[in-house]
Design an enzyme around this catalytic site. Sequence first.
Site, short mmCIF file in Angstrom:
data_model
loop_
_atom_site.label_atom_id
_atom_site.label_comp_id
_atom_site.label_asym_id
_atom_site.label_seq_id
_atom_site.Cartn_x
_atom_site.Cartn_y
_atom_site.Cartn_z
CG HIS A 73 -2.23 -0.70 0.96
ND1 HIS A 73 -3.15 -0.26 0.03
CD2 HIS A 73 -2.74 -1.83 1.49
CE1 HIS A 73 -4.19 -1.06 0.02
NE2 HIS A 73 -3.96 -2.04 0.89
CE1 TYR A 133 -8.21 5.05 -14.41
CE2 TYR A 133 -6.64 6.00 -12.88
CZ TYR A 133 -7.34 4.91 -13.36
OH TYR A 133 -7.18 3.69 -12.77
CD GLU A 151 -0.33 4.02 12.01
OE1 GLU A 151 -0.68 3.05 11.32
OE2 GLU A 151 0.03 3.92 13.22
#
Length: 401
Positions: A100, A299, A373
């Site tokens: 990720h 896109y 985070e």
Amino acid sequence: MIDINQQLSDLTDEIISNRRFLHENPELSHNEKETSAFVQRKLHEYGINFEADFSGYAVLGIIKGNKPGKTVALRADMDALPIQEETDVSFKSKKADIMHACGHDAHTAMLLGAGYILKQMQKDLEGTILLVFQPAEEDAPIGGSQAMIDSGVFSTYEPDVIFAQHVWPFLKPGLVGVHDKEVMGASDRFKITLEGKGGHASMPHQTSDAVIAAGHLITSLQTIVSRNLDPMEASVVTISMLEAGSVPNIIPKTVTLQGSIRTFQPHIQKRLKERFFAITNQIAEAFGTKAEIDYQEGYPATINTPKWAEIARRSAQTVYGESATPDLNPALAGEDFGRFLQKYPGAFIWLGTQIENENEQAPLHDSKFQIDERALPKGTKLLVQLALDALKELKQEEDYV
């Protein structure tokens, strides 16, 4: 209404835990089976109704308020990238060559968190919130958004407005990038195969040298932007792959070039494509070679609706403070959310997630990419605030009419 801050305080560990689980277990585009199952389990656990019989592994969470009103959609993407992770975090990817590296694990975790909080507000909601979990965002130029639309993801509940946020590694936590119009670029891809006549390196006069043609082509393609567009019209033509030959004493018969073309406006995109074909064919002919071109329109540009961008700006300032939304230039990276914005009004925003040591911050799509985070509960709160503000704006419009 419930106390959002108290909800976040109780939920923060869950959001971080969900993100870390997803980070450890990444899945590539069109293979998000376990990620989709995880999302569905969490929605069920949170008491949120959902549908999942759309294209691929898409999931749609549905929070229908007890009061009538319009519909707001919040989107998160779920897929990872074919990259070997090179961080030293305790929850690094368990899968070889999959990571990720674009923050989709964080997007999914924050949307789940926002869904949990919004579910607690259900009796007070004036309208419906859709939680859109999208697969295959990284699979340019195909993507996953158009397949979701085509498969009827919004056939029962159609959004009046749609939003998405993306982690942004060069913005500090507490800052949000909001653009009135253009945010991300259109992204077309191409592959050129130049076919000439190979031969011995000592006898170039007996060949049609595709390598020489390729060298001139690489240089000439750069003139598309520098000499065919207004200098204020941001665009990029990039050659990122070049394959030619196998030994030093043979002039190869073929050369393959691959790359991308990026811009913001459809009319510029069209102009770039026209010049690309003309220059490629002319250079090939000039050097006695033949060009085979595989050109894929990817896109579309991600272009916000100004009204909803302003609502997003206000929401960010409500969560982070008046100075939370600095003026930023858009980026030419591609984003599949642009297809949603072609069909529905809305906005795509950047969430600051830069790590504390900014000198060690790796960019998106890098093997050492990380986020701070501490931004996760902030991003969750922003999604909640944005959904509530959008419903309120839609209700005011409805009452005004």
